[in-house]
Design an enzyme around this catalytic site. Sequence first.
Site, PDB file in Angstrom:
ATOM      1  N   LEU A  49       0.737  -0.864  -0.416  1.00  0.00           N
ATOM      2  CA  LEU A  49       0.041   0.203   0.118  1.00  0.00           C
ATOM      3  C   LEU A  49       0.569   1.207  -0.029  1.00  0.00           C
ATOM      4  CD1 LEU A  49      -2.918  -1.148   2.833  1.00  0.00           C
ATOM      5  CD2 LEU A  49      -2.952  -1.151   0.604  1.00  0.00           C
ATOM      6  N   ASP A  50       0.777   1.182  -0.560  1.00  0.00           N
ATOM      7  CA  ASP A  50       1.253   3.283  -0.341  1.00  0.00           C
ATOM      8  C   ASP A  50       1.448   3.635   0.771  1.00  0.00           C
ATOM      9  OD1 ASP A  50       1.486   3.443  -3.014  1.00  0.00           O
ATOM     10  OD2 ASP A  50      -0.257   5.041  -3.409  1.00  0.00           O
ATOM     11  N   LYS A  51       2.687   4.864   0.821  1.00  0.00           N
ATOM     12  CA  LYS A  51       3.174   4.784   2.400  1.00  0.00           C
ATOM     13  C   LYS A  51       1.814   5.629   3.301  1.00  0.00           C
ATOM     14  CE  LYS A  51       5.539   9.077   5.066  1.00  0.00           C
ATOM     15  NZ  LYS A  51       6.518  10.334   4.404  1.00  0.00           N
TER      16      LYS A  51
END
EC number: 5.4.99.-
Length: 318
Positions: free
Chosen positions: A137-139
Site C-alpha cells: 500500500l502507498d505510504k
Amino acid sequence: MSEVIEADFIIPLSLGEQRLDRALAELMPEHSRSRIQGWIKSGAVSVNGQVVRPRDKVATDDVVSVHAEVESQERWEAEDIAIDIVYEDDHIIVLNKPAGLVVHPAAGHGSGTLVNALLHHYPDIAKLPRAGIVHRLDKDTTGLMVVAKSLVAHTSIVEQLQTRTMGREYEAVVTGVMTGGGCVEQPMARHPQNRIKMAVHPFGKPAVTHYRLIERFDAHTHIRLKLETGRTHQIRVHMTHLHYPLVGDPVYGGRLRLPAGASEEVAEAVRGFKRQALHAKKLTLIHPESGEEMSWEVELPEDMLHLLAMLKHHQSEV
C-alpha cells in the site's frame, strides 16, 4: 537476500533515439550501466513488449519494462514498531496499516518501515523473499495488507495476485460528483517526465479498476473500488483519469474544490486532509494451507470518518 526490480518507463523526448542501455541508465541512475546491460541481455528488459538488444535505439513514447532480480547488499534492521494485527497463523499475517507507514525500505526510507517492524516481531521472516511482503500500500494509504510467514504462503499469495483471485476492495473520497459506477480499463506506465508519478499510456501494463457509488455530496463522492490488477498508484491514476481525483492526493489531486457555501469547519476538513483519502477496506484470499476462502474487513480510519461526517453535515444544512 534478493530483490525484484519492477519498473515501467515511458521514454521522454530528451532520450528519444538513444541506445536502450544508455537511456535506461539515465532513467535508473541508482544502477550501473553494466548491470543494466546484463538485464537487457538476459531478457529482463522489454521495449513495447519486445525483447531487444542493449545497442538498439528507443524512440520517444516507447514503454520500457524492467523485471529483474538483484542480490540486495543491505541488511535491514529490526525495529520495535507497533503493528495492528487483524489475523495471524503459521502462514500469514493480516494487518491494518496506518497512514504514514512506508511498507518497504528504499532510498530515503531505510528505517521506520513495515519491514523493519516485521523483522522485530517475526525474526524468521528475514528468510523469505522481501521479508514476506507480497503486495504494498502507498505510504499514506491505510488498511488491510497480507504478509507471508512461510514460503508456501509466499508462493500461494503471489500466484493469487498474478491470477487475480485475491480480492481487494477500497473506499475513497473523490473530488467531483459522480453520476454512477463503472469500470476503468486503462494501461499504465511510469510518467515520462516525473519518475515519482504513473500515467495512463497505451503501451503500459494492463490495469482494471471497478468502482461504485456509496454516497454523493455537493462537491464530492464516497466510492467503493475493487481492483483486478495491482499497479503502482492504480486507483489514484485511474480516478484522476476520469477527472475525479482523490481528496488530499498530493501527487494527482489537482485543484482543491470546496462545497458551495461551506462553513469554515467543513472547508477546513477538506483543506486539511493532507493525504489521499483511500483505505483498503476488505481483503479476500484462499488460505495457502487449508484452501479455505477467508475474508477480513476493517473500519475507515478516524480522519476519513471525520471528513465524511463534515461533508454529510454540510449536505444536511443546504
